[in-house]
Design a protein around this motif. Structure first.
Motif, PDB file in Angstrom:
ATOM      1  N   GLN A 224      47.950  46.021  42.561  1.00 48.26           N
ATOM      2  CA  GLN A 224      48.380  45.589  43.349  1.00 48.26           C
ATOM      3  C   GLN A 224      47.006  45.502  44.617  1.00 48.26           C
ATOM      4  O   GLN A 224      46.775  44.512  44.851  1.00 48.26           O
ATOM      5  CB  GLN A 224      48.783  47.395  43.504  1.00 48.26           C
ATOM      6  N   ALA A 225      45.886  45.976  44.076  1.00 51.15           N
ATOM      7  CA  ALA A 225      44.802  45.918  45.472  1.00 51.15           C
ATOM      8  C   ALA A 225      44.358  44.397  45.059  1.00 51.15           C
ATOM      9  O   ALA A 225      43.967  44.094  45.867  1.00 51.15           O
ATOM     10  CB  ALA A 225      43.870  47.135  44.502  1.00 51.15           C
ATOM     11  N   LEU A 226      43.869  44.441  43.617  1.00 50.01           N
ATOM     12  CA  LEU A 226      43.646  42.847  42.921  1.00 50.01           C
ATOM     13  C   LEU A 226      44.870  41.913  43.452  1.00 50.01           C
ATOM     14  O   LEU A 226      44.624  40.460  43.611  1.00 50.01           O
ATOM     15  CB  LEU A 226      43.347  42.707  41.357  1.00 50.01           C
ATOM     16  N   ARG A 227      46.179  42.538  43.714  1.00 48.79           N
ATOM     17  CA  ARG A 227      47.208  40.893  43.731  1.00 48.79           C
ATOM     18  C   ARG A 227      46.569  41.599  45.576  1.00 48.79           C
ATOM     19  O   ARG A 227      48.053  40.670  46.709  1.00 48.79           O
ATOM     20  CB  ARG A 227      48.322  41.291  43.628  1.00 48.79           C
ATOM     21  N   ILE A 286      37.616  48.333  45.734  1.00 46.55           N
ATOM     22  CA  ILE A 286      38.081  46.710  45.358  1.00 46.55           C
ATOM     23  C   ILE A 286      38.894  45.834  46.282  1.00 46.55           C
ATOM     24  O   ILE A 286      38.543  45.090  46.588  1.00 46.55           O
ATOM     25  CB  ILE A 286      39.250  47.416  44.200  1.00 46.55           C
ATOM     26  N   ASN A 287      39.838  46.960  47.034  1.00 49.55           N
ATOM     27  CA  ASN A 287      40.211  45.664  48.690  1.00 49.55           C
ATOM     28  C   ASN A 287      40.121  46.236  49.628  1.00 49.55           C
ATOM     29  O   ASN A 287      41.401  47.152  50.021  1.00 49.55           O
ATOM     30  CB  ASN A 287      41.299  45.408  48.253  1.00 49.55           C
ATOM     31  N   PRO A 288      39.301  46.716  50.370  1.00 48.64           N
ATOM     32  CA  PRO A 288      39.945  47.388  51.805  1.00 48.64           C
ATOM     33  C   PRO A 288      40.426  46.777  52.754  1.00 48.64           C
ATOM     34  O   PRO A 288      41.010  47.588  53.714  1.00 48.64           O
ATOM     35  CB  PRO A 288      37.963  47.746  52.568  1.00 48.64           C
ATOM     36  N   LYS A 289      40.793  45.903  52.401  1.00 50.08           N
ATOM     37  CA  LYS A 289      41.912  45.348  53.214  1.00 50.08           C
ATOM     38  C   LYS A 289      43.612  45.448  53.512  1.00 50.08           C
ATOM     39  O   LYS A 289      44.291  45.251  53.845  1.00 50.08           O
ATOM     40  CB  LYS A 289      42.089  43.605  53.726  1.00 50.08           C
ATOM     41  N   ASP A 334      37.547  44.466  34.101  1.00 50.59           N
ATOM     42  CA  ASP A 334      38.825  43.677  32.816  1.00 50.59           C
ATOM     43  C   ASP A 334      40.111  43.635  33.538  1.00 50.59           C
ATOM     44  O   ASP A 334      40.597  42.478  32.959  1.00 50.59           O
ATOM     45  CB  ASP A 334      38.692  45.380  32.431  1.00 50.59           C
ATOM     46  N   PHE A 335      40.577  43.992  34.721  1.00 48.15           N
ATOM     47  CA  PHE A 335      41.835  43.759  35.098  1.00 48.15           C
ATOM     48  C   PHE A 335      41.431  43.063  35.958  1.00 48.15           C
ATOM     49  O   PHE A 335      42.963  41.482  35.761  1.00 48.15           O
ATOM     50  CB  PHE A 335      42.420  45.036  36.193  1.00 48.15           C
ATOM     51  N   ARG A 336      40.264  41.673  36.725  1.00 54.16           N
ATOM     52  CA  ARG A 336      40.394  40.590  37.007  1.00 54.16           C
ATOM     53  C   ARG A 336      40.384  39.730  35.938  1.00 54.16           C
ATOM     54  O   ARG A 336      41.030  38.930  35.988  1.00 54.16           O
ATOM     55  CB  ARG A 336      39.226  40.613  36.971  1.00 54.16           C
TER      56      ARG A 336
END
Length: 345
Positions: A224-227, A286-289, A334-336
């Motif tokens: 979810q953070a990467l997307r 990973i994604n502070p936003k 790995d997920f990236r």
């Protein structure tokens, strides 16, 4: 209240079955032949990597690819000490081996709820088949059981002596009760036939090669953070889990197999986090936003989960080394790669 059970130091009064004479003949190779069921899965493939590091090991993987993937073990295909068999453990398997690591079973709620009858068949019939194989060839067998055998625990943290608080007719029961029956079968074969057994009760494990959309909380949050999607925390968010990095888990399994104790032995990281704390850590790293969003919980979700690893420390000389904040970035990389999401500068 905890009940008395095995303390992980059970010793058999019966001699083990005689190994196949082929293993001791002049025609036998000196290598240890090891079967890993579910070896194309997340933990299984990392275990295969560890076993293949030892040049005296020959490794056979049996997997039906329900949740596993050939990609996880692709680097070993064609290696002279490696063999891959497409096989469902609910059917008998005839191979000559010295050790069996029995990992085959869906471990994610999404997968085991999708086909609950198949899940309990895998746990019961699959374990029976592997025990039958162990009896026939004189192999030592290790079962990866689960912290789910403790259900929604009334004792915290959970020692191996705790008998659990499990709903026998819930939507998770195919997995929880399936593993409990598998443990029963292991000890019954041990007592009745002298089979050498090892039982690991593994707690939440994370790391590279987890299925991206498997419904487990760490993989969910990272995906979810990467997307750029909200992190969905199941209410109330105060329920706790303990997360063990996969290399630590594999080390514990190998130590248990090579040691002298039957188990059951808890293998997991006693560092305990609420789901809100985990979501905030993933967001920070990973994604502070992104936002954190509360969603409805699933039935029979345990409120607390933390292993008592006293026996693992004492009997195996094992404890986890990798902290959550150090392991999450390894899984993120790995997920990236698999999602094709580049890191923002």
């Amino acid at each position: 209240m905890a009940n008395n059970a095995s303390n992980g130091d059970h010793k058999s009064s019966k001699p083990p079955p005689t190994p196949s004479p082929l293993r001791n003949s002049k025609f036998s190779q000196s290598n240890m032949r090891i079967l890993v069921t579910g070896g194309a899965g997340f933990i299984g493939s990392h275990l295969v990597d560890k076993l293949m590091e030892n040049e005296k090991n020959e490794v056979i993987v049996a997997d039906n690819y329900f949740t596993g993937s050939k990609d996880n073990i692709r680097k070993w295909i064609g290696h002279p000490r490696f063999e891959l068999i497409r096989h469902d453990v609910t059917e008998p398997l005839l191979v000559e081996v010295d050790q069996i690591y029995h990992l085959a079973c869906p471990a994610s709620p999404i997968f085991y709820k999708h086909n609950p009858v198949k899940t309990i068949k895998t746990n019961v019939i699959g374990t029976l088949n592997m025990l039958g194989l162990a009896k026939r060839v004189g192999a030592r067998i290790l079962l990866t059981s689960t912290s789910e055998v403790y259900g929604d625990p009334l004792v915290h943290p959970q020692p191996e002596s705790y008998w659990g608080n499990v709903n026998p007719i819930g939507v998770r029961s195919c997995y929880d009760e399936g593993k409990r029956v598998a443990e029963t079968l292991m000890f019954d074969y041990h007592r009745q036939h002298g089979i050498e057994i090892r039982i690991a009760r593994i707690f939440n494990t994370y790391g590279p090669r987890m299925n991206i959309d498997d419904g487990r909380v760490v993989s969910n949050f990272i995906a979810q953070a990467l997307r750029d999607e909200p992190l969905t925390v199941q209410a109330p968010g105060t329920q706790t889990r303990s997360f063990c990095y996969v290399s630590d888990m594999v080390d514990g399994l190998v130590r248990l197999m090579e040691g002298e104790n039957t188990g059951p032995i808890n293998i997991g990281n006693p560092g305990e986090f609420t789901m809100i704390e985990l979501a905030e850590t993933v967001k920070e790293l990973i994604n502070p936003k992104i936002e954190i969003k509360m969603v409805e919980n699933t039935p029979d979700d345990p409120r607390q989960r933390k292993p008592d690893i006293t026996n693992a420390k004492k009997m195996l000389g094992w404890e986890p080394k990798i902290k959550l904040r150090d392991g999450l970035p390894l899984m993120e990389a790995d997920f990236r790669l698999r999602l094709g999401v580049a890191k923002k500068l």
